[in-house]
Design an enzyme around this catalytic site. Sequence first.
Site, PDB file in Angstrom:
ATOM      1  CG  PHE A   1      32.228  52.484  42.007  1.00 49.56           C
ATOM      2  CD1 PHE A   1      32.474  53.191  40.840  1.00 49.56           C
ATOM      3  CD2 PHE A   1      30.920  52.328  42.431  1.00 49.56           C
ATOM      4  CE1 PHE A   1      31.434  53.743  40.100  1.00 49.56           C
ATOM      5  CE2 PHE A   1      29.869  52.867  41.703  1.00 49.56           C
ATOM      6  CZ  PHE A   1      30.130  53.575  40.537  1.00 49.56           C
TER       7      PHE A   1
ATOM      8  CG  ASP B   1      39.314  48.944  38.194  1.00 52.81           C
ATOM      9  OD1 ASP B   1      38.126  49.138  37.876  1.00 52.81           O
ATOM     10  OD2 ASP B   1      39.891  47.842  38.114  1.00 52.81           O
TER      11      ASP B   1
ATOM     12  CD  GLU C   1      37.857  44.013  31.024  1.00 57.10           C
ATOM     13  OE1 GLU C   1      38.627  44.849  31.517  1.00 57.10           O
ATOM     14  OE2 GLU C   1      38.112  42.790  30.998  1.00 57.10           O
TER      15      GLU C   1
HETATM   16  C1  4GW Z   1      36.329  39.692  44.692  1.00 54.36           C
HETATM   17  O1  4GW Z   1      36.123  39.298  45.810  1.00 54.36           O
HETATM   18  C2  4GW Z   1      36.148  41.106  44.379  1.00 54.36           C
HETATM   19  S1  4GW Z   1      35.687  42.284  45.468  1.00 54.36           S
HETATM   20  C3  4GW Z   1      36.334  41.645  43.151  1.00 54.36           C
HETATM   21  C4  4GW Z   1      36.099  43.018  43.114  1.00 54.36           C
HETATM   22  C5  4GW Z   1      35.715  43.530  44.306  1.00 54.36           C
HETATM   23  C6  4GW Z   1      35.401  44.915  44.596  1.00 54.36           C
HETATM   24  C7  4GW Z   1      35.536  45.839  43.585  1.00 54.36           C
HETATM   25  C8  4GW Z   1      35.019  45.359  45.911  1.00 54.36           C
HETATM   26  O2  4GW Z   1      34.853  44.598  46.868  1.00 54.36           O
HETATM   27  N1  4GW Z   1      34.827  46.704  46.102  1.00 54.36           N
HETATM   28  C9  4GW Z   1      34.969  47.590  45.090  1.00 54.36           C
HETATM   29  O3  4GW Z   1      34.825  48.795  45.317  1.00 54.36           O
HETATM   30  N2  4GW Z   1      35.288  47.157  43.816  1.00 54.36           N
HETATM   31  C10 4GW Z   1      35.389  48.153  42.737  1.00 54.36           C
HETATM   32  O4  4GW Z   1      35.365  47.508  41.469  1.00 54.36           O
HETATM   33  C11 4GW Z   1      36.733  48.899  42.820  1.00 54.36           C
HETATM   34  O5  4GW Z   1      36.562  50.212  42.316  1.00 54.36           O
HETATM   35  C12 4GW Z   1      37.587  48.078  41.882  1.00 54.36           C
HETATM   36  O6  4GW Z   1      38.718  48.792  41.415  1.00 54.36           O
HETATM   37  C13 4GW Z   1      36.599  47.733  40.794  1.00 54.36           C
HETATM   38  C14 4GW Z   1      36.960  46.502  39.947  1.00 54.36           C
HETATM   39  O7  4GW Z   1      37.388  45.413  40.761  1.00 54.36           O
HETATM   40  P1  4GW Z   1      38.922  44.964  40.757  1.00 54.36           P
HETATM   41  O8  4GW Z   1      39.782  46.183  40.713  1.00 54.36           O
HETATM   42  O9  4GW Z   1      39.167  44.048  41.894  1.00 54.36           O
HETATM   43  O10 4GW Z   1      39.022  44.184  39.390  1.00 54.36           O
HETATM   44  P2  4GW Z   1      40.402  43.826  38.650  1.00 54.36           P
HETATM   45  O11 4GW Z   1      41.181  42.893  39.541  1.00 54.36           O
HETATM   46  O12 4GW Z   1      39.952  43.171  37.354  1.00 54.36           O
HETATM   47  O13 4GW Z   1      41.165  45.086  38.412  1.00 54.36           O
HETATM   48 MN    MN Z   2      41.289  46.872  39.393  1.00 59.76          MN
END
Ligand code: 4GW
Ligand code: MN
Length: 356
Positions: free
Chosen positions: A124, A214, A306
Site C-alpha cells: 500500500f 509494509d 495489527e
Molecule cells: C501517520 O500520519 C500515518 S500515515 C501513519 C501511516 C500512514 C500511511 C500508511 C500512509 O499515509 N500511507 C500508507 O500507504 N500507509 C501504509 O500503511 C503503508 O503501506 C505503510 O507501510 C503501512 C503502515 O504504516 P506505517 O508503515 O507508517 O506504520 P509503522 O510505522 O507502524 O511501520
Molecule cells: Mn511500516
Amino acid sequence: MCADKWINELWKRKHHIFILIILLFVFWLSWHTYSGRMWIPSLSFYCSLNFDHVRKDGSYLDHLLEIRLPRMNYSQPNIMNPPRTDVLVMTPWFAPIIWDGTFSTDILNQQFKQRDVRVGLTLFAIKKYVVFLQLFLETAEKFFMVGYKVNYYVLTDRPEAVPNVTLKEGRSVVVLKTQSNARWQDISMRRMEMISLFAKKQFIGEVDYIVCVDVDMKFSDHVGVEILSDVFGTLHPGFYKGQRQRFTYERRSESQAYIASDEGDFYYAGGFFGGTVEEVYKLTNHCSHAILTDKANGIEAIWHDESHLNKYLLTHKPTKILSPEYLWDNNMGVPEILKKRRFVAVPKNHNQIRNK
Ligand code: 4GW
Ligand code: MN
C-alpha cells in the site's frame, strides 16, 4: 397410423415425461456420489455439483503432479547436532519458526520450482508513502523470491507516482487504484478490507500465495520460498523475547481484538503476513469484519489492523512463523541471535512523511 397414435399419446403426457427425465437425472447424479453408508440425496446432489464425484472415483490419483528431487549434495541433517539451539524453532502446534541456518534454500527451491509457484506481494502506497516504492521494488528485485513469478500489487491513490523499475522476467507491477482515507488509522486498517476484496476479484486467478507487507521497508538479504505456507505471521522485532502480559495486544474486552493477559503465543507484526490466497482471504475478510464491528461499537483497537491480526493468529494458529530476520528495525541494534537482516524498516521523517 399406429406410430402416429403413439406420438400423439406421448405428446399429451409431455409434462410427465419431462418430470420423469429430471428425476432420473437427479437419481443418476446422486448414485454417483452414494457414499455406501448413508443415503443423503440433497447432500449428494450438492457434492455432484462440486465435482466431488470426480475425486471419489479416485482416477485423478494417477494424474497428480510428482515432485521428484534430483541427486543433491548437501550436509546431512544431524539429530544430535541441531543447527540452532539458541532460539525456538518449533511451536507447540508444530509450526516451524524460520531462522537462518534451519533450512536449505537448495532443497526448498527444488520443490517449489517444480510446483511453479506464483507469488503476489501486496503493497500500500497511499498519499506520501509512494516515495518508498522505488527502493522497495529495487531491493525486492534483488532479494525477494528470485527466480519465481512475482506480481507486485501496488495499491495506491496516486498511480502516476508509481516508479518505473526494471523487473526480471516473469515479474510485474500491477497498479490497483484505491481511495485514500482522511485518518491514517483508517489507511492502515482498510488494508485488510482491500486485500480481501482483491483476493476474491483478482489474486485468486493470478497467484498461489499472497505476501502482505509494509512499504516503508527495504530488502537487504534473501527472502525466498522458505516463508511460504498456508498462513504465516512474523515475530515483531520489539517483542520477540517478551512475556505475553507485556504484549501490546488489545486489552479492552469490548473490542473484537481483545486478548486476555493469560493468553497469547507471540506478538505478530502487522507489516508482514501471508499465505495461500484462500487463507489470506479468510484472514483479511475476518479482520475487516472485526474492524467494522468495532467501529459500530464505537471502539478502535489500540494498534489497529495489527491488533486484529494478533487476535486472528491466536485463534487460527499460523502454519509457519517468520523470525524477526524478516522484519527488523535497526533501532533495535543487532542481537547475537540475528544472523541475517533480510527485510528492514527504512527510517522515516515522521513530520515530513506522515499526514497530520
Ligand atoms: C501517520 O500520519 C500515518 S500515515 C501513519 C501511516 C500512514 C500511511 C500508511 C500512509 O499515509 N500511507 C500508507 O500507504 N500507509 C501504509 O500503511 C503503508 O503501506 C505503510 O507501510 C503501512 C503502515 O504504516 P506505517 O508503515 O507508517 O506504520 P509503522 O510505522 O507502524 O511501520
Ligand atoms: Mn511500516
